[in-house]
Each structure stands twice: as structure tokens, then as C-alpha cells.
Design a protein around this motif. Structure first.
Motif, PDB file in Angstrom:
ATOM      1  N   LEU A 149      32.863   4.182  33.265  1.00 15.23           N
ATOM      2  CA  LEU A 149      32.302   4.778  32.059  1.00 15.23           C
ATOM      3  C   LEU A 149      33.062   6.048  31.738  1.00 15.23           C
ATOM      4  O   LEU A 149      33.311   6.863  32.635  1.00 15.23           O
ATOM      5  CB  LEU A 149      30.823   5.109  32.283  1.00 15.23           C
ATOM      6  N   CYS A 150      33.449   6.224  30.481  1.00 14.06           N
ATOM      7  CA  CYS A 150      34.173   7.434  30.099  1.00 14.06           C
ATOM      8  C   CYS A 150      33.890   7.794  28.642  1.00 14.06           C
ATOM      9  O   CYS A 150      33.360   6.988  27.883  1.00 14.06           O
ATOM     10  CB  CYS A 150      35.669   7.274  30.345  1.00 14.06           C
ATOM     11  N   ASP A 151      34.254   9.010  28.299  1.00 18.38           N
ATOM     12  CA  ASP A 151      34.094   9.505  26.941  1.00 18.38           C
ATOM     13  C   ASP A 151      35.181   8.898  26.050  1.00 18.38           C
ATOM     14  O   ASP A 151      36.152   8.321  26.559  1.00 18.38           O
ATOM     15  CB  ASP A 151      34.160  11.032  26.935  1.00 18.38           C
ATOM     16  N   ASP A 190      31.589   5.579  26.000  1.00 18.85           N
ATOM     17  CA  ASP A 190      30.262   6.011  25.564  1.00 18.85           C
ATOM     18  C   ASP A 190      30.373   7.408  24.982  1.00 18.85           C
ATOM     19  O   ASP A 190      30.839   8.327  25.660  1.00 18.85           O
ATOM     20  CB  ASP A 190      29.297   6.004  26.739  1.00 18.85           C
ATOM     21  N   ALA A 201      28.945  10.096  27.119  1.00 21.55           N
ATOM     22  CA  ALA A 201      29.472  10.305  28.474  1.00 21.55           C
ATOM     23  C   ALA A 201      30.006  11.727  28.595  1.00 21.55           C
ATOM     24  O   ALA A 201      30.495  12.315  27.627  1.00 21.55           O
ATOM     25  CB  ALA A 201      30.577   9.297  28.783  1.00 21.55           C
ATOM     26  N   GLN A 236      34.022   7.729  35.327  1.00 22.60           N
ATOM     27  CA  GLN A 236      33.108   7.480  36.441  1.00 22.60           C
ATOM     28  C   GLN A 236      33.060   5.990  36.742  1.00 22.60           C
ATOM     29  O   GLN A 236      32.741   5.191  35.870  1.00 22.60           O
ATOM     30  CB  GLN A 236      31.713   8.005  36.088  1.00 22.60           C
TER      31      GLN A 236
END
Length: 187
Positions: free
Chosen positions: A68-70, A114, A117, A123
Motif C-alpha cells: 500500500l502506498c500514496d 490509496d 495512505a 507498506q
């Protein structure tokens, strides 16, 4: 408790689920952190973080299944994959989420972008070690603070409603959860 506290070694959240991470013998409650040392993000850093997940303390060889990342970090990852001329599987999930699949060591990891995030972190999450826990009296409810469940959508011939429930994430294995941080834009 969110992912920032769960995927941590005690830096942001000294105590997690009633366990003090700094106490001797509580290494199982610490996630693995990988710092790129403010260097450019490279494929090698991605591989190191993923390998760290697979070889994590008490991971039993079961590593991350999703990352998961921005949005900015997702652009970095996509740039790296395109630069290396790899074929990338892309999936579209209900709710508007899209993924990139990255293979390391014969295992696939889905990269999710996301907008909520934490910026500057990628992550890796072992889904097998995560559970959504509900209180015994937890129920899904409609948000109706003003007495109306349905709200008109401005400019459209439609209505919308919001449903919520209070729950918590529970992690059973922190050793296979990894955070990659302190990286700069790829060259």
C-alpha cells in the motif's frame, strides 16, 4: 489503530494491542522497517523490502501479498517498472482501486494506491496475518446525524447514504509486515 501504528517498530507507536514493543522479548510485536537513506528509489530497494517481508521474524516464509502506498510513491513504482521494461499485470477492483502486480522470488505482490495512505511510505502487508475485529455489539449502522439517511447528490438525479461500523485491525504476525521509507524520486 491504523497501519502507521501497526507497521512500526515502536518509533511511532511504543505500545500496540497492549504490548510494549521496547520490552525485552517482545520482538514479535515489531514490524520490519527498511530505510532507503534518502537515496533514489530503485528496484533493488523494492526487492529488499519484499525479501525482508518473506524472511521476517516468525514469518514462516509467508510474506506480503499486498503493498500500500500514496499516489506519489505509486508513480515512483510505476516509473521503475516501466523503466525496466517489465510486463505488469494491472487489476481493477470494485470501489475504484487499481493495482500493479510485482513479482519477486516467484511470489506476486499487488501494489495498491490509496490517497489516504501515509505519504512517503510503501507498506507491505501479509493479508494472512491481518484480521478485522468487531466488538461483540458492533453493528453496521446508517449515518443519520440529521435524521435523514439519504442525501441528494448535487447535480445528479441520485441519492447516497453512508454506512459505518466500528472495528479494529488485528495483526497476528508483525515480522512479515514491512515499511519502506526515506526514499527520493527514482532517477
Amino acid at each position: 489503530v491504523g497501519l502507521l501504528a501497526h507497521i512500526d517498530d515502536g518509533t511511532n507507536a511504543a505500545t500496540i494491542q497492549g504490548i510494549t514493543r521496547a520490552t525485552a522479548g517482545n520482538n514479535y510485536s515489531k514490524a520490519r522497517l527498511v530505510s532507503a537513506g534518502n537515496a533514489s528509489l530503485t528496484e533493488a530497494w523494492l526487492q529488499q523490502a519484499m525479501q525482508t517481508s518473506y524472511t521476517g521474524l516468525f514469518s514462516g516464509g509467508k510474506g506480503a501479498t499486498v503493498a500500500l502506498c500514496d499516489p506519489q510513491s505509486m508513480r515512483y513504482v510505476a516509473k521503475l517498472l516501466i523503466t525496466k521494461e517489465r510486463f505488469v499485470d494491472s487489476k481493477k477492483f470494485a470501489g475504484g482501486y487499481s493495482t500493479l502486480t510485482y513479482q519477486v522470488g516467484g511470489k506476486a505482490v499487488e501494489f495498491f494506491e490509496d490517497r489516504f495512505a501515509y505519504p512517503g511510505y510503501i507498506q507491505w502487508i501479509n493479508e494472512d496475518a491481518v484480521e478485522l475485529a468487531f466488538a461483540s455489539d458492533a453493528k453496521f449502522r446508517w449515518m443519520d446525524e440529521d435524521g435523514a439517511i439519504l442525501q441528494r447528490v448535487i447535480g445528479q438525479d441520485a441519492y447516497e447514504a453512508t454506512m459505518y461500523v466500528y472495528s479494529n485491525l488485528v495483526f497476528h504476525n508483525y515480522g512479515s509486515q514491512v515499511r519502506l521509507y526515506s526514499y527520493a524520486a527514482p532517477a
